[in-house]
Write an enzyme that holds these catalytic residues in place. Structure first.
Site, PDB file in Angstrom:
ATOM      1  CD  GLU A 328       6.791  -2.238  -8.255  1.00  0.00           C
ATOM      2  OE1 GLU A 328       6.996  -3.051  -9.175  1.00  0.00           O
ATOM      3  OE2 GLU A 328       5.747  -2.230  -7.597  1.00  0.00           O
ATOM      4  CD  GLU A 423       2.272  -1.505  -6.051  1.00  0.00           C
ATOM      5  OE1 GLU A 423       2.409  -2.710  -6.376  1.00  0.00           O
ATOM      6  OE2 GLU A 423       2.404  -0.572  -6.854  1.00  0.00           O
TER       7      GLU A 423
END
Length: 575
Positions: A328, A423
């Site tokens: 991320e 995720e």
């Protein structure tokens, strides 16, 4: 843990307006033959209807139109022929007792078909209830299908990948578009280390195919403050090894890398939040600029080396790892995303080269996590450094299929890389996803979030024929990458350097199977790029090229990229 934020809710269904006169070859149900509720009534004043009339008066609360239809089990597109005097109409459609679909749609004074839902209708009878500010001529539905993803080339970024890593990757490729592997991220504190996986099993009776674990507490700066990850790696290895039913689990490791130094360690930003940008002043771009010998650069290497010790345990146990570091980044939440995309790419490649070339870790399948940014591809390390592209996505809508994210990643990477839901805070209906051509390689629910998913939904997804759980895994070690079967000299790109050792220039010799672009990189043993020579497009056959040796004595790593093939060698320089 990830950041907490309110994210846009993905639209469940796009309402598409089709041209009038759309095909009625499929099952067609006249509105005037349906059950009329409240003020609903049959009318004939508006021209252009089919059958003996159309239905009006379904706009007020309590007014509706109920169709009873028989289905054969297909995934279908449900359409209504509607008309109204206004330019837009609002409506609600409900299939059986499923969540109603409510939205607005452009309309005209002539009856035209609109798509109101796409659903797999199980064999048997179904009720479709319609309420809205339009008039309805008929309902029709027809089977619809979406193409699955293109399977990427059977090539791992590490040409020296271990046989078990190759076998696991071959298995993932083979299942891509056929099944979606289940995964559950587990806790990184407390005991047991598989508490979240155990919860899923207690609810569903199934064990996830993939266990997600985090090397966070192996970060040296956490250990300095008392972090004590005693035998975590060993516990995870034990989980992955063959169970009583002869099934192996698949390991997914990530690393919330606590910054090597410069932690604020305040009441608001304690040391254990040191992976967040807001909890440290550590500037990794400055550290990279220091180069070997620089205090902070050497701390980067210290941390990578500490994690290498843990990854080596998995390689020693012959357990391949879906390895997802530095995730991320483009979001800027974590310190490794606090600088530029170019700086991040340099850091990723340092980690990659340090682990593969210096520590000889070849059990890793490298998973990079996409994150939206003004120029997200500026954060992409490159095909030679990535095997799988993932997306971490959290939504306030428990029913979201995350369609837009899938389509985005397919457009950007689908031809070259597997795409995974690495995720999520919700769990999309995987049957519905597959019906719509959304075939994540695997899904991974973040720890704790699975406890918020209703038990019946969790069980339905884990027992779906689309989803693979641990008990359903084949012996994936029997799978073989197409490029790994009967390797040819050309596939291996034999690399020779002569003289070696050398006190000056050396000659690189290799054989090319095709005309390709060739680049030669030289790294020192810290993973720092010393030099790069672009040899340009070279013809197939034998290639000889002079390589300038580094000016300092020592051992160096030579990496040759020839098209989609990569080879490594070592060069010793004596001055």
């Amino acid at each position: 843990m990830l950041r907490t934020a309110t994210l846009r809710t993905a639209t469940l269904l796009a309402v598409l307006l089709l041209a009038s006169g759309a095909s009625r070859a499929q099952a067609l149900f006249e509105a005037e033959d349906a059950a009329l509720v409240g003020n609903a009534a049959v009318a004939t004043e508006r021209a252009g209807y089919s059958g003996t009339g159309y239905v009006t008066g379904i706009v007020q609360p309590g007014d509706s139109l109920r169709f009873t239809v028989d289905a054969s089990g297909d995934f279908v597109q449900i359409r209504l022929a509607v008309a109204a005097n206004a330019r837009f109409a609002s409506y609600t459609v409900q299939v059986d007792d499923q969540t109603p679909i409510s939205t607005n749609v452009p309309v005209t004074g002539a009856f035209r078909e609109i798509v109101v839902a796409e659903r797999r209708l199980s064999p048997g009878s179904h009720t479709i209830t319609v309420h809205g500010s339009f008039e309805v001529d008929y309902l029709t539905f027809a089977p619809v299908s979406y193409p699955g993803p293109a399977v990427p080339p059977p090539v791992l970024s590490d040409p020296d990948a271990s046989p078990s890593a190759r076998a696991l990757f071959a298995f993932l490729l083979d299942e891509y578009g056929e099944h979606i592997l289940s995964a559950q991220q587990d806790i990184y504190s407390g005991s047991p280390r598989t508490a979240e996986i155990d919860y899923v099993t207690s609810v569903t009776g199934k064990v996830p195919a993939i266990g997600g674990f985090d090397l966070i507490d192996y970060s040296p700066s956490r250990i300095q403050f008392g972090g004590a990850p005693r035998d975590w790696s060993e516990e995870w290895i034990g989980w992955a090894q063959t169970d009583a039913d002869g099934k192996e689990g698949i390991v997914n490791l990530m690393w919330h890398w606590n910054a090597p130094t410069d932690l604020y360690n305040t009441a608001d930003q304690p040391w254990y939040r040191g992976f967040y940008t807001e909890a440290t002043s550590f500037d990794f771009a400055d550290a990279l600029a220091e180069g070997p010998g620089g205090a902070n650069y050497d701390l980067l290497l210290r941390d990578i080396d500490a994690i290498a010790v843990q990854l080596q345990k998995f390689e020693d146990a012959d357990i391949p790892v879906l390895w997802r570091p530095l995730h991320e980044a483009a979001g800027g939440f974590f310190w490794w995303g606090a600088q530029s995309g170019a700086d991040y790419v340099e850091l990723w490649r340092l980690v990659y080269d340090r682990l593969t070339d210096v520590h000889d870790l070849h059990n890793l399948i490298w998973v990079w996590t996409y994150e939206p940014a003004s120029d997200p591809l500026a954060w992409y390390p490159g095909d030679d450094y990535v095997d799988v592209v993932g997306r971490d996505f959290y939504s306030d809508d428990p029913e979201t299929l995350i369609t837009s994210q899938w389509e985005l990643l397919q457009d950007a990477f689908g031809a070259n890389k597997l795409v995974s839901l690495t995720e999520s805070g919700t769990l999309p209906d995987m049957d519905d996803s597959a019906d719509r051509g959304i075939w994540w390689s695997w899904f991974n629910v973040w720890n704790g979030f699975e406890r918020d998913i209703p038990a019946d939904r969790l069980t339905r997804i884990y027992t779906s024929e689309v989803v693979l759980t641990r008990d359903e895994l084949p012996d994936w070690r029997d799978y073989t990458l197409a490029t790994a079967s009967e390797p040819t000299p050309e596939a291996q790109i034999p690399l020779a350097l002569y003289p070696n050792p050398t006190s000056g220039a050396t000659t690189l010799t290799l054989t090319l199977a095709a005309t390709v672009d060739v680049t030669v990189d030289v790294f020192d043993l810290t993973g720092r790029l010393v030099s790069r020579q672009r040899l340009g497009v070279q013809p197939a056959g034998a290639l000889q090229a002079a390589v300038t040796a580094p000016t300092a004595s020592g051992t160096y790593l030579v990496r040759v990229a020839a098209g989609d093939r990569v080879s490594h060698g070592r060069l010793v320089v004596t001055r």
